[in-house]
Write a protein that holds these residues in place. Structure first.
Motif, PDB file in Angstrom:
ATOM      1  N   ARG A  61       0.810  -1.210   0.000  1.00 21.07           N
ATOM      2  CA  ARG A  61       0.000   0.000   0.000  1.00 21.07           C
ATOM      3  C   ARG A  61       0.844   1.261   0.000  1.00 21.07           C
ATOM      4  O   ARG A  61       0.344   2.325   0.328  1.00 21.07           O
ATOM      5  CB  ARG A  61      -0.897   0.022   1.234  1.00 21.07           C
ATOM      6  N   GLU A  62       2.087   1.149  -0.323  1.00 24.18           N
ATOM      7  CA  GLU A  62       2.939   2.309  -0.157  1.00 24.18           C
ATOM      8  C   GLU A  62       2.580   3.430  -1.109  1.00 24.18           C
ATOM      9  O   GLU A  62       3.001   4.553  -0.920  1.00 24.18           O
ATOM     10  CB  GLU A  62       4.417   1.934  -0.319  1.00 24.18           C
ATOM     11  N   TYR A  63       1.812   3.105  -2.114  1.00 24.49           N
ATOM     12  CA  TYR A  63       1.519   4.139  -3.086  1.00 24.49           C
ATOM     13  C   TYR A  63       0.247   4.901  -2.766  1.00 24.49           C
ATOM     14  O   TYR A  63      -0.160   5.772  -3.499  1.00 24.49           O
ATOM     15  CB  TYR A  63       1.414   3.530  -4.491  1.00 24.49           C
ATOM     16  N   LYS A  64      -0.391   4.539  -1.686  1.00 24.38           N
ATOM     17  CA  LYS A  64      -1.623   5.247  -1.338  1.00 24.38           C
ATOM     18  C   LYS A  64      -1.305   6.642  -0.806  1.00 24.38           C
ATOM     19  O   LYS A  64      -0.370   6.826  -0.034  1.00 24.38           O
ATOM     20  CB  LYS A  64      -2.385   4.472  -0.269  1.00 24.38           C
ATOM     21  N   ALA A  65      -2.104   7.569  -1.183  1.00 25.90           N
ATOM     22  CA  ALA A  65      -1.895   8.930  -0.710  1.00 25.90           C
ATOM     23  C   ALA A  65      -2.427   9.054   0.712  1.00 25.90           C
ATOM     24  O   ALA A  65      -3.052   8.155   1.250  1.00 25.90           O
ATOM     25  CB  ALA A  65      -2.604   9.914  -1.624  1.00 25.90           C
ATOM     26  N   LYS A  66      -2.142  10.197   1.305  1.00 26.81           N
ATOM     27  CA  LYS A  66      -2.671  10.454   2.626  1.00 26.81           C
ATOM     28  C   LYS A  66      -4.193  10.419   2.568  1.00 26.81           C
ATOM     29  O   LYS A  66      -4.803  10.958   1.663  1.00 26.81           O
ATOM     30  CB  LYS A  66      -2.223  11.841   3.075  1.00 26.81           C
ATOM     31  N   ASN A  67      -4.756   9.796   3.556  1.00 24.72           N
ATOM     32  CA  ASN A  67      -6.192   9.589   3.545  1.00 24.72           C
ATOM     33  C   ASN A  67      -6.889  10.808   4.139  1.00 24.72           C
ATOM     34  O   ASN A  67      -6.543  11.259   5.219  1.00 24.72           O
ATOM     35  CB  ASN A  67      -6.505   8.342   4.361  1.00 24.72           C
ATOM     36  N   SER A  68      -7.853  11.324   3.437  1.00 24.38           N
ATOM     37  CA  SER A  68      -8.524  12.511   3.943  1.00 24.38           C
ATOM     38  C   SER A  68      -9.949  12.223   4.375  1.00 24.38           C
ATOM     39  O   SER A  68     -10.731  13.140   4.567  1.00 24.38           O
ATOM     40  CB  SER A  68      -8.516  13.607   2.891  1.00 24.38           C
ATOM     41  N   THR A  69     -10.307  10.963   4.507  1.00 24.30           N
ATOM     42  CA  THR A  69     -11.682  10.691   4.918  1.00 24.30           C
ATOM     43  C   THR A  69     -11.841  10.951   6.416  1.00 24.30           C
ATOM     44  O   THR A  69     -10.968  10.651   7.214  1.00 24.30           O
ATOM     45  CB  THR A  69     -12.063   9.235   4.626  1.00 24.30           C
ATOM     46  N   ILE A  70     -12.963  11.527   6.732  1.00 22.14           N
ATOM     47  CA  ILE A  70     -13.284  11.808   8.129  1.00 22.14           C
ATOM     48  C   ILE A  70     -14.208  10.701   8.591  1.00 22.14           C
ATOM     49  O   ILE A  70     -15.328  10.566   8.089  1.00 22.14           O
ATOM     50  CB  ILE A  70     -13.943  13.191   8.257  1.00 22.14           C
ATOM     51  N   SER A  71     -13.743   9.907   9.532  1.00 20.65           N
ATOM     52  CA  SER A  71     -14.502   8.707   9.871  1.00 20.65           C
ATOM     53  C   SER A  71     -15.533   8.982  10.964  1.00 20.65           C
ATOM     54  O   SER A  71     -16.606   8.398  10.967  1.00 20.65           O
ATOM     55  CB  SER A  71     -13.536   7.597  10.309  1.00 20.65           C
TER      56      SER A  71
END
Lengths: 441, 170
Positions: free
Chosen positions: B81-91
């Protein structure tokens, strides 16, 4: 247009700030701006040992004047604010040379509309302001905070945000932000590199060979585009080696294309395709050939397309030097298609699993490099299906003693490249393919 | 032992009481408290924060007072998963409701969170603004945030080209 000389509204200490730099009415009303008077005119209300804000390079209680100047200085270069010899504050900085797309902005140019025109803004502020005035973007949030916000954006959104205004464009080109992105993605960032991280990142986002998943027998160039089998000189028979690439996102369509730089003869010579897991890096056969590789789809250099380790009945064309081999993966329709020189090979294969990695298996000093295509070929550009029986002696053993280990001569390279550049590679290639097969030992 | 409630003075000269627990969620106030141990407990001046915004911040702190302290995660190379960007979802549902406010308020809270050094709130506000930016064309962003357009068409065309903009871009 939103310049507002606020000399009257704040204390004497603010004149320097408000007189020559813009303070929008919007910001002036905010509590952050109302500190201006206090911070400048009174003593600092607390001890200097306070930790800084999360991102800020200045103490939170540093006078706003200094803060604003440091922001604007980094935004616009040192030309109009402060003395150029003053060392930069540590922290985020916008390299001056990254924005080459825009004409250099000085205070009277495109953003000059909100600096220095006091008369106009007096009129404006005295108006009722029927709707909220448009503000320069750096009045929305300071640079450091905007950088942090941008670090949450994906590339598409960042690309769009960079076209909102010139300040955001500068911020979105910040070298350190791109370095952080690189570090987040690859878990490493060598600060000694003085490189354009944006360029590096953008290029790698397309896709690149992994140096982590590359066996020692293979060499990956520094730009991660070219990979070669490095064991030409060894007299010992060597095994196939497989290198995988970092994929792009697995949400939609991906297209991977490689160019064959060097092609030593072997019965298969190069295998290009997609694998589910990082494969066993060194084995007796290229990936995708045996049914052990449950989730692999590959196009072998001898023109056989393998699905999950089983050969397809329709044949494709064999690889030649300077060929461009493409692989299109569509995760929505769960299909994969191979291309050679822009022509579709075989049929569209369905039923792929998500999260596939592009991979290549090499032997005998072969070399391939990544091509970033301008256009993705369509499935309609189909070549005639070639029906050829599988050769019985299809040999992908680790030995290269049987093969002649012949690297193509220049003439052959030229012929091959002419063929590949020509519009109808299908016309000449079958014969070459036959020769290729029958010219064995 | 120090008292259980801290009083702070906001930019609009209001004195607000808040519990020590909430106050310590702000690293800025926390270090001020540490520095002033033994000194007279005066109201702490917060010249950057208005009472309105501070109340919002306290709201957030109240809801998150039992959250575990944020741990600085060292990002390791994750093989898949190293290519995933910073997650901006608000949980958090409460957080989603919290950020559902006017842009002015959001920006003010973000500035206050930065000044007070409340990490969680700061991240939340940054994520929210990032979410606001996502999926919008430059024109829509300008409209939403009220930003001047100081770019020429040539600039924009050059940038689109340099970014290799995707086809659904405007």
């Amino acid at each position: 247009m939103v310049q507002s000389p606020t000399v009257g509204s704040c204390a004497v200490g603010c004149v320097g700030l408000c007189g020559n730099r813009r303070v929008s009415p919007r910001l002036r009303e905010t509590p952050a701006a109302s500190l201006t008077g206090m911070a400048l005119c009174g003593p600092l209300p607390c001890s200097p040992s306070i930790r800084g804000p999360v991102l800020g390079s200045l103490s939170p209680l540093a006078p706003l004047k200094e803060y604003r100047q440091s922001v604007t200085k980094r935004m616009f270069g040192t030309g109009n604010v402060g003395s150029p010899s003053q060392p930069r504050k540590a922290g985020k900085s916008v390299p001056k040379n990254v924005v080459t797309l825009l004409p250099r902005v000085d205070s009277t140019d495109s953003i000059g509309s909100h600096s220095g025109d006091e008369r106009l803004s007096e009129e404006e502020t005295s108006d009722e302001e029927p709707r909220e005035p448009l503000v320069p973007a750096d009045d929305l949030l300071p640079l450091e905070l905007m950088l942090h916000v941008f670090s949450y954006l994906d590339l598409d959104s960042l690309s769009r945000a960079s076209r909102v205004c010139s300040n955001w464009n500068r911020i979105s080109n910040d070298n350190e932000m791109w370095r952080d992105r690189w570090a987040l993605r690859y878990g490493e960032s060598d600060k000694r590199y003085d490189v354009g991280w944006k360029r590096l990142y953008r290029r790698s986002t397309l896709w690149s060979w992994s140096s982590v998943h590359c066996p020692p027998e293979m060499e990956v160039d520094n730009d991660r585009r070219t990979v070669r089998d490095a064991c030409v000189q060894q007299s010992k028979p060597k095994a196939w080696t497989t290198c995988i690439g970092y994929p792009t996102d697995s949400s939609g369509k991906c297209y991977y294309e490689i160019k064959i730089d060097r092609l030593a003869t072997n019965s298969i010579n190069i295998v290009f395709g997609a694998v589910r897991e990082p494969p066993i890096l060194k084995s007796n056969s290229p990936f995708g050939i045996s049914t052990r590789d449950k989730s692999s789809w590959c196009y072998c250099g001898d023109g056989v397309i393998m699905i999950r380790g089983l050969p397809e009945t329709t044949r494709a064309q064999p690889f030649e030097v300077n060929d461009r081999i493409g692989m299109k993966i569509n995760y929505r329709t769960k299909s994969i298609t191979f291309f050679r020189n822009g022509l579709m090979q075989g049929r569209r294969l369905t039923g792929i699993t998500p999260d596939l990695y592009p991979a290549v298996s090499l032997i005998d000093g072969n070399q391939v490099s990544i091509v970033y295509p301008i256009a993705i070929p369509s499935n309609k550009t189909k070549t005639k299906a070639i029906q050829i029986q599988l050769p019985k002696d299809r040999d992908f053993s680790l030995s290269r003693q049987g093969s002649q280990n012949r690297v193509m001569s220049d003439e052959e390279v030229n012929t091959a490249s002419n063929n590949s550049a020509g519009s109808s590679p299908s016309s000449s290639s079958p014969m070459q393919f036959w020769r290729h097969l029958t010219a064995g030992p | 032992m120090a008292s259980e409630s801290i009083s702070v003075t906001t930019s609009d000269d209001q004195t607000i009481q808040l519990s020590r627990k909430h106050a310590q969620m702000s690293q800025t106030i926390n270090s001020m408290l540490e520095d002033s141990v033994g000194a007279d407990q005066e109201a702490i001046p917060l010249p950057n924060v208005s009472s309105e915004v501070l109340k919002k911040v306290i709201d957030w702190c109240t809801h998150h007072e039992n959250d575990p302290a944020p741990v600085e995660k060292v990002k390791k190379l994750n093989k898949k998963r190293e290519y995933k960007a910073k997650n901006s979802t608000i949980s958090d549902e409460w957080d989603k409701n919290f950020v559902n406010a006017e842009l002015r308020v959001i920006v003010d809270i973000l500035l206050a969170a930065n000044y007070l050094d409340v990490k969680g709130l700061f991240e939340l506000m940054c994520k929210h603004i990032a979410n606001e930016l996502k999926g919008k064309t430059p024109d829509q962003i300008r409209e939403r945030f009220g930003i001047q357009d100081d770019l020429t068409e040539e600039d924009k065309a050059a940038m689109r080209k340099a970014w290799g903009a995707t086809k659904n871009d405007s």
